[in-house]
Write a protein that holds these residues in place. Sequence first.
Motif, PDB file in Angstrom:
ATOM      1  N   SER A 165     -11.867  18.095  -0.164  1.00  0.00           N
ATOM      2  CA  SER A 165     -12.788  17.805  -1.264  1.00  0.00           C
ATOM      3  C   SER A 165     -13.885  16.861  -0.784  1.00  0.00           C
ATOM      4  CB  SER A 165     -11.990  16.899  -2.471  1.00  0.00           C
ATOM      5  OG  SER A 165     -11.215  16.148  -1.715  1.00  0.00           O
ATOM      6  N   ARG A 166     -15.008  17.220  -1.633  1.00  0.00           N
ATOM      7  CA  ARG A 166     -16.265  16.395  -1.165  1.00  0.00           C
ATOM      8  C   ARG A 166     -17.047  15.983  -2.461  1.00  0.00           C
ATOM      9  NH1 ARG A 166     -18.870  20.091   3.654  1.00  0.00           N
ATOM     10  NH2 ARG A 166     -17.082  19.761   4.942  1.00  0.00           N
ATOM     11  N   TYR A 167     -17.673  14.945  -2.410  1.00  0.00           N
ATOM     12  CA  TYR A 167     -18.762  14.612  -3.587  1.00  0.00           C
ATOM     13  C   TYR A 167     -20.066  15.212  -3.160  1.00  0.00           C
ATOM     14  CZ  TYR A 167     -15.072  11.143  -4.888  1.00  0.00           C
ATOM     15  OH  TYR A 167     -14.181  10.558  -5.211  1.00  0.00           O
ATOM     16  N   HIS A 604      -0.440  11.233   3.119  1.00  0.00           N
ATOM     17  CA  HIS A 604      -1.716  10.882   2.655  1.00  0.00           C
ATOM     18  C   HIS A 604      -1.749  10.922   1.256  1.00  0.00           C
ATOM     19  CE1 HIS A 604      -3.087  11.823   6.435  1.00  0.00           C
ATOM     20  NE2 HIS A 604      -3.847  10.831   6.412  1.00  0.00           N
ATOM     21  N   LEU A 607      -2.412   6.104  -0.935  1.00  0.00           N
ATOM     22  CA  LEU A 607      -2.929   5.343   0.073  1.00  0.00           C
ATOM     23  C   LEU A 607      -1.745   4.198   0.469  1.00  0.00           C
ATOM     24  CD1 LEU A 607      -6.342   3.465   0.523  1.00  0.00           C
ATOM     25  CD2 LEU A 607      -4.283   2.080   0.870  1.00  0.00           C
ATOM     26  N   ARG A 609      -0.743   0.573   2.278  1.00  0.00           N
ATOM     27  CA  ARG A 609      -1.098  -0.427   3.008  1.00  0.00           C
ATOM     28  C   ARG A 609      -0.025  -0.893   4.289  1.00  0.00           C
ATOM     29  NH1 ARG A 609      -3.822  -4.593  -1.167  1.00  0.00           N
ATOM     30  NH2 ARG A 609      -4.868  -5.236   0.785  1.00  0.00           N
ATOM     31  N   LYS A 610      -0.500  -1.359   5.359  1.00  0.00           N
ATOM     32  CA  LYS A 610       0.434  -1.785   6.106  1.00  0.00           C
ATOM     33  C   LYS A 610       0.085  -2.956   6.836  1.00  0.00           C
ATOM     34  CE  LYS A 610       1.546   3.021   7.744  1.00  0.00           C
ATOM     35  NZ  LYS A 610       1.463   4.035   8.760  1.00  0.00           N
ATOM     36  N   GLU A 758      -6.141 -10.268   3.494  1.00  0.00           N
ATOM     37  CA  GLU A 758      -6.162  -9.618   4.660  1.00  0.00           C
ATOM     38  C   GLU A 758      -6.667 -10.316   5.970  1.00  0.00           C
ATOM     39  OE1 GLU A 758      -5.103  -6.131   5.177  1.00  0.00           O
ATOM     40  OE2 GLU A 758      -5.851  -5.141   3.417  1.00  0.00           O
TER      41      GLU A 758
ATOM     42  N   MET B 107     -16.629  13.313   2.006  1.00  0.00           N
ATOM     43  CA  MET B 107     -15.259  13.429   1.549  1.00  0.00           C
ATOM     44  C   MET B 107     -14.444  12.537   0.957  1.00  0.00           C
ATOM     45  SD  MET B 107     -14.221  15.523   5.269  1.00  0.00           S
ATOM     46  CE  MET B 107     -15.352  16.585   6.053  1.00  0.00           C
ATOM     47  N   GLY B 108     -14.880  11.339   0.949  1.00  0.00           N
ATOM     48  CA  GLY B 108     -14.057  10.144   0.266  1.00  0.00           C
ATOM     49  C   GLY B 108     -15.219   9.231  -0.488  1.00  0.00           C
ATOM     50  N   CYS B 109     -16.481   9.311  -0.017  1.00  0.00           N
ATOM     51  CA  CYS B 109     -17.298   8.374  -0.804  1.00  0.00           C
ATOM     52  C   CYS B 109     -17.992   8.978  -1.831  1.00  0.00           C
ATOM     53  CB  CYS B 109     -18.254   7.660   0.219  1.00  0.00           C
ATOM     54  SG  CYS B 109     -19.421   6.686  -0.355  1.00  0.00           S
ATOM     55  N   ASP B 127     -12.110   7.131  -0.556  1.00  0.00           N
ATOM     56  CA  ASP B 127     -10.902   7.622  -1.018  1.00  0.00           C
ATOM     57  C   ASP B 127     -10.058   6.278  -1.575  1.00  0.00           C
ATOM     58  OD1 ASP B 127      -8.919   9.812  -1.366  1.00  0.00           O
ATOM     59  OD2 ASP B 127      -7.778   8.422  -0.193  1.00  0.00           O
ATOM     60  N   TRP B 146     -10.763  -2.774   4.770  1.00  0.00           N
ATOM     61  CA  TRP B 146      -9.573  -3.875   4.766  1.00  0.00           C
ATOM     62  C   TRP B 146      -8.741  -3.338   5.720  1.00  0.00           C
ATOM     63  CZ3 TRP B 146      -8.281  -6.926  -0.251  1.00  0.00           C
ATOM     64  CH2 TRP B 146      -9.495  -7.540  -0.635  1.00  0.00           C
ATOM     65  N   ARG B 147      -8.234  -4.195   6.490  1.00  0.00           N
ATOM     66  CA  ARG B 147      -7.368  -3.949   7.556  1.00  0.00           C
ATOM     67  C   ARG B 147      -6.191  -3.039   6.981  1.00  0.00           C
ATOM     68  NH1 ARG B 147      -6.465  -6.084  12.344  1.00  0.00           N
ATOM     69  NH2 ARG B 147      -8.498  -7.284  12.036  1.00  0.00           N
ATOM     70  N   SER B 148      -5.680  -3.374   6.049  1.00  0.00           N
ATOM     71  CA  SER B 148      -4.463  -2.610   5.752  1.00  0.00           C
ATOM     72  C   SER B 148      -4.683  -1.142   5.245  1.00  0.00           C
ATOM     73  CB  SER B 148      -3.598  -3.196   4.654  1.00  0.00           C
ATOM     74  OG  SER B 148      -3.994  -3.329   3.507  1.00  0.00           O
ATOM     75  N   PHE B 149      -5.868  -1.052   4.969  1.00  0.00           N
ATOM     76  CA  PHE B 149      -6.297   0.196   4.351  1.00  0.00           C
ATOM     77  C   PHE B 149      -6.934   1.353   5.422  1.00  0.00           C
ATOM     78  CE2 PHE B 149      -6.973  -2.444   0.500  1.00  0.00           C
ATOM     79  CZ  PHE B 149      -6.501  -1.767  -0.404  1.00  0.00           C
ATOM     80  N   HIS B 152      -5.163   4.269   6.762  1.00  0.00           N
ATOM     81  CA  HIS B 152      -5.362   5.540   6.029  1.00  0.00           C
ATOM     82  C   HIS B 152      -6.612   6.384   6.019  1.00  0.00           C
ATOM     83  CE1 HIS B 152      -4.468   7.708   2.031  1.00  0.00           C
ATOM     84  NE2 HIS B 152      -5.905   7.517   1.661  1.00  0.00           N
ATOM     85  N   SER B 155      -7.249   8.096   9.385  1.00  0.00           N
ATOM     86  CA  SER B 155      -6.585   9.354   9.362  1.00  0.00           C
ATOM     87  C   SER B 155      -7.442  10.065   8.550  1.00  0.00           C
ATOM     88  CB  SER B 155      -5.104   9.307   9.532  1.00  0.00           C
ATOM     89  OG  SER B 155      -4.851   9.466   8.119  1.00  0.00           O
ATOM     90  N   LEU B 156      -7.924   9.891   7.468  1.00  0.00           N
ATOM     91  CA  LEU B 156      -8.467  10.584   6.492  1.00  0.00           C
ATOM     92  C   LEU B 156      -9.870  11.203   7.300  1.00  0.00           C
ATOM     93  CD1 LEU B 156      -8.537   9.564   2.770  1.00  0.00           C
ATOM     94  CD2 LEU B 156      -7.618  11.705   3.832  1.00  0.00           C
ATOM     95  N   ILE B 159      -8.902  14.002   9.756  1.00  0.00           N
ATOM     96  CA  ILE B 159      -8.993  15.216   8.983  1.00  0.00           C
ATOM     97  C   ILE B 159     -10.107  15.903   9.013  1.00  0.00           C
ATOM     98  CG2 ILE B 159      -7.994  16.307   6.710  1.00  0.00           C
ATOM     99  CD1 ILE B 159      -5.695  14.385   6.824  1.00  0.00           C
TER     100      ILE B 159
END
Lengths: 997, 168
Positions: A165-167, A604, A607, A609-610, A758, B107-109, B127, B146-149, B152, B155-156, B159
């Motif tokens: 997907s794209r914007y 995916h 999302l 968070r870790k 964070e 792709m995400g923004c 995303d 942000w660190r925890s994001f 994700h 890796s996007l 991809i």
Amino acid sequence: MSRYRIPGKGRVDHAAPVRFSFDGRSYMGLRGDTVASALLANGVHLMGRSFKYHRPRGAVTAGSEEPNALIGTSRGKGRAEPNTRATMQELRAGLVAESQNRWPGLGFDAGAVNDLLYPLFSAGFYYKTFMWPRAFWDRLYEPVIRAAAGLGRAPGEPDPDRYASRYLHADLLVVGAGPAGLAAARAAARAGLRVTLVDEHAEMGGALLSDPGVVIEGRPAWDWLAAVLEELRGLGVRLMCRTTAIGYYHQNMIGLCERLTDHLDSPPETAPRERLWRVRAARVVLAQGAIEKPLVFDGNDRPGVMLAGAAQTYLHRFGVLVGRRAAVVTAHDSAYFAAFDLADAGVRIAVLVDTRDAPPADLLDQARRRGIEVLAGHSVTATAGRLRIRSVRVNRVRDGQVAGGRAIACDCLLMSGGWTPSLHLFSHTKGSLIWDAAAQTYLPGETIEDCHVAGAGRGLWGYGAVLADGDAAGVAAASALGRAAAGAAPAVAHDRTGSGEAQRELPSDMAPSLARAFVDFQNDVTAKDIRLAVREGMKSIEHVKRYTTTGMATDQGKLSNINGLMIAADMLGKAPPQVGLTTFRPPYTPTTFGALAGYHRGSHFELTRKTPIDAWAEERGAVFEPVAQWRRAWYFPRPGEDMEAAVARECLATRASVGIFDASTLGKIEVAGPDAVEFMNRMYTNPWSKLAPGRTRYGLLLGEDGFIRDDGVIGRLADDLFHVTTTTGGAARVLTMMEDYLQTEWPDLRVWLTSTTEHWAVAALNGPNARKVLEPLVEGLDISNDAFPHMSVTECRVAGIPARLFRLSFTGELGFEINVPARHGPDLWRALMAAGAAHDICPYGTETMHVLRAEKGFIIVGQDTDGTVTPADAGLGWAIGKAKPDFVGKRSLSRPDMVAPGRKQLVGLLTEDGAVRLEEGAQIVDDPARPLPMRMVGHVTSSYRSATLGRSIAMALIENGHSRMGELVHVPMPGRTHRARITGTAFYDPDGARMKL
Amino acid sequence: MQVTVEELAPVARFSLRVRDKGVAAVGKALGLTLPGRIGERADRGDLAVLCLGPDEWLLTAPEEARAGIVADLAGIYARAPHSLTDISHREVGFRISGPAAATLLSMGCPRDLDRLAPGRGVRTLFDSASVILWRDGPDMFRMDVWRSFAPHVRSLLEIGQQELAAGL
């Protein structure tokens, strides 16, 4: 070369044969073919069986509106798709295609027995037949109907393809690359707009691809097309083929689905199959053209009967003759041109039936010159042939009287009932539709979007007219965006203009009850069904639609809606606009789930968070649980341990010596500025003015309604600096709420909020040996009980890392929480583990944290509260600063119902049998012997096995619970009802001595 | 379609909040003028200041400059109250560069990246993760996540790189 392909003709590559299979038989087509054109080139018209009656069907169109030629396509394991439109699917080498809805085969289909039972399956059949006996519905009728319903088989395996997907942003988005769309894109691009032009077909050009004889700006249509596309590319226009505009959403957001690999013989390994585009366009031009209407007569669904425009497309785009001996029946001039083109290509036109009494003289003249017999004022009343049309019955109509018919042999029948402007996307905008009585069609009216419909989509006809209109639309878009644009309406020679008249069912000498005159091919709805629906009381088209299912198939009635409406209106004796038009909804054509999901699948999907400690926990074998967006270590099982055993061990180890817990996910907000303390006083229930720097306090946050929203320990680091902690799930909500108050209620306060969740990694050390573990690692600070008592905070260094050190306890044991900059989290953790080795330090997860806090009666907001719990209900009245003039929620706390008796209050609950663990959420009753429905006085909020106490413990919200200490209540659970006694919530160390070691 | 994604070395990051007359004073202490419009950026040496809100700026500087910035602003706190919060570890920076950088980000923004001129930066989404997106050049972006994001997002982006490599 097959006898239906004209060598060298069309836009296919005659030098590039492509092999594919259909129903197990191998065929040859050409590069550039669709499955439908390739089959037609092989003389195959029979492509499927109809939904309800299993009637043999062939392609009726050459586009995405196709209702009949729906096939299954596949490309190996998991890559199967039902209901692919054979008219849109491009041929690729090795394509495996199968017909649907037939058994054992397409030629002989057992389900076709339904066709003989036709009189049984009238409109409203389900409602009338399956009424009774009632019990049969669940066990017999519904399962059988469900088994018979649906078209095609959904794939059972996971889809291995990727989706993207794209914007995209554009000044102008043009939907449809026919003449109007091309002209609009060109005018706008010449004025300097960022233009995107999309078309659902494999190549651009729209109707021009089927009308090469038209001359535009002095060039043959196809040369002009190539030149325009070249110019558009040069102007930086984004040209997107195989791209369907699926929906028109608010504020000019258009969804596009681009098909990337389904046409490729062997797609690149990592290429996505489809891409969903979210386009935000300043202006939109909808140039989607018009869709040809079928005519409604007995046998109009027989393979070989197709739209005249489709036959013209197969001829010019694909070099395919749909038959050798064609009959034509029309109510519109356009079919004459199709007949002429086919005749010129060598097809014998057996007859051209015009339902109108007086067709245009110039068309009659051209027909005569080609030797085509035109029967004006005639009707078609039947077709014959089993799996393919072999003759058509033609009757003269005079003054409404239908004379006797004669059969005329043919191998295909081309029909045209005129053209319906394609208004689907316009309808998505909630745009109004206006009935044009002269043209007997709906046209686009007003819309709130910045959207313009151009060309045949707004009822114009003829290339000169639509090109000029498209050009004007492009100019208008440019002007609207402040760009000067000069129009250049293209000059057209050899134009094909025309008009027609709208028809209901064609006049017939056949008894209406016997005629199989289809209105909706995909859902097998006939004219008789629609008339029956009206007779049975359906007055609105919306009712007719639901009663007959006309227009409810996946094509959303692209071919059938207007014909259905005309018949219903006739039956009701009303004008069509009084009967209405059903609503079009996205998507324009069926869209894969994959395209809609995009990248959000597998790992995916959402999302996650870790924390900085997550990798350590994973290596250590932690089992994780999701908490808000985070994944948190739930427990750390040792080999052979189940969850209960692991949690029991973690609890006992922490209480006996020391445990370590990753508290990094707790929300943290830095509240800074000269008015920080005033802000804290107004937000939280507690008093903050007298809290000295270096001290912490449990803070309680209410909503304006007085109910508990969040809580956490808050440290004052300086006069004007607070370190606020929130619950894990509440972090973003609390910050937003605080900002809301700050910006809208108290903009005068000089205080600022920053999320630092964070920035910090947090390790919580709990247990009687916690200080022994920590002490050697702390620099420059005495952490003895006297120097650093319970509820203290300071800045220091721990294991060489700058830290904010809290002394607090959520477990009831001596506890510390060490905050270090997040990147150093793993170093801190390892240092603590090493220092703790001598004390058998035990890492524990969220489950043990829950048990330990419940043993102490500490609440978890959102578990022991549910948005209707006040501080007093939760036993937290002590946390309210009674002397404060105000705080968020204060006024609500004195509302009559907030202080009235009978509120549910948080209490402890001990089952009589300590081995029984109550279910969280279980309802509580006073007397289980009472008749049902029984009054429920509360419910269990938290419940655990406590290894420390050697029995189960629970917390519950119970009406008037605080004044019922020691009373027995009953908790019905599956199997049996348990007795439990109401207690206080502090089950362990109620005096809190252990926290203050 | 060429695009490179690199995780950047840590830097000192601060969230600066100040308003009214304090703005000029803080700017002076930092040796620059705080940009006044959202999305504008000012630089002095290695110090970059990005305006994110009417009273909000993001400061980035080399790690060794951290103590100096804290001391400089502490010195004017009494007459120019403000909030300077260390968020160095809150975020992870990525550089996305190459001719296909903007395509990868699309792709995400959801923002119109054509409208983000080089030298500007904005708070936006990638995303569903809130990010700060800096455009350092026509084909060079920086994204603070942000660190925890970050895993994700990272890796996007990978991809997306594979998708671009496939050429479709």
